[in-house]
Structures are given as C-alpha cells and as structure tokens.
Design a protein around this motif. Structure first.
Motif, mmCIF file in Angstrom:
data_model
loop_
_atom_site.group_PDB
_atom_site.id
_atom_site.type_symbol
_atom_site.label_atom_id
_atom_site.label_comp_id
_atom_site.label_asym_id
_atom_site.label_seq_id
_atom_site.Cartn_x
_atom_site.Cartn_y
_atom_site.Cartn_z
ATOM 1 N N ALA A 298 7.865 9.197 -3.937
ATOM 2 C CA ALA A 298 9.284 9.660 -4.478
ATOM 3 C C ALA A 298 10.161 8.503 -4.159
ATOM 4 C CB ALA A 298 9.898 10.904 -3.273
ATOM 5 N N ILE A 299 10.149 7.683 -3.556
ATOM 6 C CA ILE A 299 10.865 6.584 -3.507
ATOM 7 C C ILE A 299 10.455 5.511 -4.300
ATOM 8 C CG2 ILE A 299 11.457 4.353 -2.055
ATOM 9 C CD1 ILE A 299 11.484 6.185 0.392
ATOM 10 N N LYS A 300 9.423 5.267 -4.814
ATOM 11 C CA LYS A 300 8.715 4.484 -5.926
ATOM 12 C C LYS A 300 9.467 4.966 -7.311
ATOM 13 C CE LYS A 300 5.122 2.708 -6.797
ATOM 14 N NZ LYS A 300 3.617 2.378 -7.162
ATOM 15 N N GLU A 301 9.330 6.264 -7.349
ATOM 16 C CA GLU A 301 10.137 6.944 -8.607
ATOM 17 C C GLU A 301 11.362 6.707 -8.671
ATOM 18 O OE1 GLU A 301 10.637 11.259 -10.428
ATOM 19 O OE2 GLU A 301 9.052 11.083 -8.866
ATOM 20 N N GLU A 302 12.200 6.697 -7.471
ATOM 21 C CA GLU A 302 13.497 6.433 -7.656
ATOM 22 C C GLU A 302 14.121 4.850 -7.905
ATOM 23 O OE1 GLU A 302 17.327 7.797 -8.187
ATOM 24 O OE2 GLU A 302 15.761 8.971 -7.447
ATOM 25 N N ALA A 303 13.136 4.115 -7.256
ATOM 26 C CA ALA A 303 13.460 2.677 -7.337
ATOM 27 C C ALA A 303 12.355 1.987 -7.736
ATOM 28 C CB ALA A 303 13.900 2.244 -5.836
ATOM 29 N N SER A 304 11.984 1.917 -8.740
ATOM 30 C CA SER A 304 10.788 1.554 -9.398
ATOM 31 C C SER A 304 10.549 0.031 -9.379
ATOM 32 C CB SER A 304 10.427 2.304 -10.813
ATOM 33 O OG SER A 304 11.546 1.782 -11.663
ATOM 34 N N ASN A 305 11.767 -0.595 -9.465
ATOM 35 C CA ASN A 305 11.635 -2.210 -9.531
ATOM 36 C C ASN A 305 12.131 -2.744 -8.498
ATOM 37 O OD1 ASN A 305 11.173 -1.915 -12.567
ATOM 38 N ND2 ASN A 305 13.162 -1.569 -12.758
ATOM 39 N N ILE A 306 11.918 -2.259 -7.354
ATOM 40 C CA ILE A 306 12.295 -2.645 -5.909
ATOM 41 C C ILE A 306 11.387 -2.722 -4.905
ATOM 42 C CG2 ILE A 306 13.787 -2.690 -3.963
ATOM 43 C CD1 ILE A 306 15.841 -1.058 -5.516
ATOM 44 N N PRO A 307 10.904 -3.726 -4.472
ATOM 45 C CA PRO A 307 9.646 -4.095 -3.818
ATOM 46 C C PRO A 307 9.977 -3.143 -2.140
ATOM 47 C CG PRO A 307 10.424 -6.184 -4.436
ATOM 48 C CD PRO A 307 11.719 -5.198 -4.682
ATOM 49 N N LEU A 308 8.551 -2.720 -1.807
ATOM 50 C CA LEU A 308 8.738 -1.874 -0.657
ATOM 51 C C LEU A 308 7.838 -2.298 0.568
ATOM 52 C CD1 LEU A 308 8.065 1.313 -2.594
ATOM 53 C CD2 LEU A 308 10.180 0.423 -2.162
ATOM 54 N N MET A 309 8.487 -2.070 1.529
ATOM 55 C CA MET A 309 7.846 -2.503 2.927
ATOM 56 C C MET A 309 7.608 -1.226 3.780
ATOM 57 S SD MET A 309 10.013 -4.758 2.327
ATOM 58 C CE MET A 309 11.207 -5.649 3.626
ATOM 59 N N VAL A 310 6.574 -1.041 4.506
ATOM 60 C CA VAL A 310 6.448 0.268 5.204
ATOM 61 C C VAL A 310 6.494 -0.110 6.783
ATOM 62 C CG1 VAL A 310 4.724 1.822 6.066
ATOM 63 C CG2 VAL A 310 5.327 1.410 3.768
ATOM 64 N N ASP A 311 7.026 0.709 7.639
ATOM 65 C CA ASP A 311 7.182 0.501 8.981
ATOM 66 C C ASP A 311 6.681 1.836 9.527
ATOM 67 O OD1 ASP A 311 7.528 0.220 11.831
ATOM 68 O OD2 ASP A 311 9.711 -0.174 11.450
ATOM 69 N N ALA A 312 5.615 2.042 10.160
ATOM 70 C CA ALA A 312 5.166 3.310 10.942
ATOM 71 C C ALA A 312 5.681 3.624 12.184
ATOM 72 C CB ALA A 312 3.760 3.127 10.749
ATOM 73 N N ASN A 313 6.280 2.452 12.712
ATOM 74 C CA ASN A 313 6.863 2.562 14.234
ATOM 75 C C ASN A 313 5.756 3.408 15.350
ATOM 76 O OD1 ASN A 313 9.708 3.307 12.817
ATOM 77 N ND2 ASN A 313 9.772 1.763 14.410
ATOM 78 N N GLY A 314 4.330 2.737 14.980
ATOM 79 C CA GLY A 314 3.417 3.250 15.901
ATOM 80 C C GLY A 314 2.956 4.720 15.689
ATOM 81 N N GLY A 315 3.495 5.217 14.492
ATOM 82 C CA GLY A 315 3.085 6.873 14.171
ATOM 83 C C GLY A 315 1.677 6.944 13.838
ATOM 84 N N TRP A 316 0.772 6.177 13.325
ATOM 85 C CA TRP A 316 -0.455 6.449 13.089
ATOM 86 C C TRP A 316 -1.419 6.121 14.155
ATOM 87 C CZ3 TRP A 316 0.776 2.842 8.347
ATOM 88 C CH2 TRP A 316 1.343 3.553 7.457
ATOM 89 N N SER A 317 -2.545 7.137 13.633
ATOM 90 C CA SER A 317 -4.016 6.659 14.609
ATOM 91 C C SER A 317 -4.502 5.445 14.064
ATOM 92 C CB SER A 317 -4.835 7.864 14.580
ATOM 93 O OG SER A 317 -5.073 8.223 13.238
ATOM 94 N N LEU A 318 -5.715 5.047 14.481
ATOM 95 C CA LEU A 318 -6.411 3.822 14.082
ATOM 96 C C LEU A 318 -6.847 4.309 12.539
ATOM 97 C CD1 LEU A 318 -7.535 1.108 13.938
ATOM 98 C CD2 LEU A 318 -9.413 2.068 15.246
#
Length: 349
Positions: free
Chosen positions: A176-196
C-alpha cells in the motif's frame, strides 16, 4: 558547575505503533548545566526496548537527584572525569546522554562556535532523513504517507513491520505504501518482531520490492541467529536494539552490515562518536535513530550527521508541543544552524 533539571511531557500528532506496542506521549527531562554564566542544555528521553509505554522517567529523575551534588565540584570541560563518575555510579545511558549533551552544548557556547564547526564537520555531507510509518492498516499507512508529504519533502520512508497479525499483514501494508509513494526509496524496521523463519521469508520478498535494508529483524537475545541471516539474506542487515554501545560492535561486526546509533542508548555525544569510529573501523555502515526525542536531542544528533550513512531523526517532527527550536529542515535534510553550541533555543509560547 550547577546542574538543574525539569521534566516535560510531549505528545505525538500521530501515535506510533511498532511490534512492541503504541506510544502517543513521553515525559522527557530537560537538563541545564551552568558555569561561568554559560548554560548548556541536554535532554533525557526515557525508552524501553521491551514494551512501549514502560518508560523509566522516575528512575532518570532519581538518578539526576542522586548525582547532581557530586557534579558540583567539576568544571564542564572535565568531561572525561565526569563520564567516569557517571559510569562508576551505574548511571543509566539516558541520564548520561542528557548530561554529556549539555556539556558539549556548554563547550560550543563557551567557544562561541556551533558545535559542528568546533568538531570540524562538513554540513554538506549530511544526507536526507527518513520519515517513519508505523504499523497500520493499508489505508492508514497510505494516509500517514500523505501526512508526511504535506509536512516536508520526503526523500526516504522507513516502514515499521513485525505486525502482530503476521507477515501477510506486513506485506499488505508495504504494498500500500509503495502504491502511495512509488518513487520514494523504502527501508524496513521489524523491531525484533519476526521469527528466524519469517525473517528469511520476508527478506527475499522485500528484496524483490526494492527495499534498501532490513533493521532489527530478530528480537534481542537472538543475536546468535544473525549470522545465519547474514549468510542468506539478500538485503543488508542493521541492528538497533541489539547494539547499545561501542562494546557491542565487535561481537556484531561479522553478522551485520550496519548499526543504528541512538543518543539515549549510547549515553551521550562522547559515546556516539566512539561508536561511529569503531563501526567504521569494522567496515560497518552507520545510521542515527531516535526515540520520543524533541528537537533538542535530534539537533544534537544532526550536529554529528555528516559522519553517518542514514538518518532516522524525525520524532520531533511528529510532536504537537515540542518546546525547542533547533536544526532546520531543508530539502529533506535536518541541518544544524549557526548558533553557538547545539544551536537550540526555547520555543516561546
């Protein structure tokens, strides 16, 4: 020198949700150090890496009350001795950060120079900041992107993932964010919220979406699994909650690509500088981040920004009652000004 302090509560325009919970306000502490008719300012911004909302504001106030009488005999130029005193008394990194920040502000004002110039730094080397979109519904995330775009010239977006609803919800929000901001580079922060397993699955998918890096994919305590991710992930890994101080960097250097330095984790400008140099010596990239910091702390970080690769210093931009004025936004960059010291003044209400 004389040390005074007072708490102040700041409120977010938009509450921020990460994998550990949601925060809408924070009570910080304004520290002022006086000597030779000069006053240096610092900020303590209590935080928790375990659960949002569980902050140690009372502890910081107690520590300041405990240590202030022992600081009276020192001069603000005696930073090494002051740092040793604080460490010897097991003073928390948040309290140390406020005191050290105030000492550097005092130094710049004493020299009648902006601290960035006193340190010999090049403002033209400062990169744009990212803005943060917390965990939300797809439509809510789109609206948050639009809100940021109304406020400033957005150059980078950091997306908080690790949704309690699972990685399917993470994917839906990011698309959804990619659709709204298609030309802006994205980074991701999971804050430790994922399993391996989920970290491995998400990294492959995020690489296909053109994401720049993944921050803190695993929870604190799972650092032994970082090397496996390092070997298999197609994206660079940064750590935040797993890296507090310069002592943490050598053990992490072989399994990450970069570290996120925050003033409150590090314990002040002195330690931030140490962390930068040690990280660079280990071949790592460096990012600056923030908690619920006002313009005071984020301006202090902006002073050191010419030294780092990524900047996530947007917390003060989401406040409705920031009591300070400091670094200025210009073309997506947070630039320190030319006032002496940190260059922070109090906002007149």
């Amino acid at each position: 020198m004389q040390v005074d302090f007072q708490p102040f509560t700041i409120h977010k325009r938009f509450p921020l949700t990460i994998s550990r919970g949601t925060t809408a306000e924070n009570t910080n502490i304004w520290v002022r150090i006086q000597a030779e008719e000069i006053e240096g300012w610092g900020e303590a911004s209590p935080f928790s890496i375990v659960q949002e909302g569980k902050k140690d504001t009372d502890k910081v106030i107690q520590e300041l009350a405990q240590i202030t009488p022992h600081l009276a005999k020192y001069h603000p130029l005696e930073r090494q001795q002051i740092e040793e005193l604080l460490l010897h008394n097991n003073i928390s990194s948040v309290t140390r950060a406020a005191i050290d920040m105030a000492l550097y502000d005092w130094l710049g004002k004493r020299a009648d120079l902006p601290l960035w110039r006193l340190l010999g730094l090049d403002k033209s080397a400062i990169v744009p900041i990212s803005v943060t979109v917390g965990i939300n519904t797809p439509e809510g995330a789109k609206k948050r992107v639009r809100d940021w775009m109304e406020l400033m010239d957005v150059k980078l977006i950091k997306i908080k993932l690790g949704s309690p609803k699972g990685i399917a919800a993470d994917k839906e929000m990011l698309l959804a964010i990619k659709e709204e901001a298609s030309n802006i580079p994205l980074m991701v922060d999971a804050n430790g919220g994922w399993s391996l397993d989920n970290a491995l699955k998400m990294s492959e998918w995020l690489a296909q979406q053109g994401v720049i890096y993944i921050e803190q994919p695993l929870a604190v305590g799972q650092e032994k699994d970082l090397f496996l991710l390092y070997q298999r992930l197609p994206l660079p890994i940064f750590v935040d909650e797993s890296c507090f101080s310069s002592l943490d960097i050598p053990r992490l250097a072989s399994c990450v690509h970069g570290i996120n330095i925050k003033m409150m984790k590090a314990g002040g400008i002195s330690e931030v500088l140490r962390m930068i140099h040690i990280a660079k010596g280990c071949g790592l990239q460096v990012m600056f981040g923030c908690y619920s910091d006002s313009s005071l702390s984020n301006t202090a970080m902006s002073v050191l920004s010419p030294l780092v690769d990524y900047l996530d210093l947007d917390s003060h931009l989401n406040l409705i009652d920031d009591p300070f004025i400091g670094a200025k936004l210009e073309e997506g960059k947070l630039l320190p000004n030319d006032l002496p010291g940190l260059g922070v003044t109090q906002k007149i209400s």
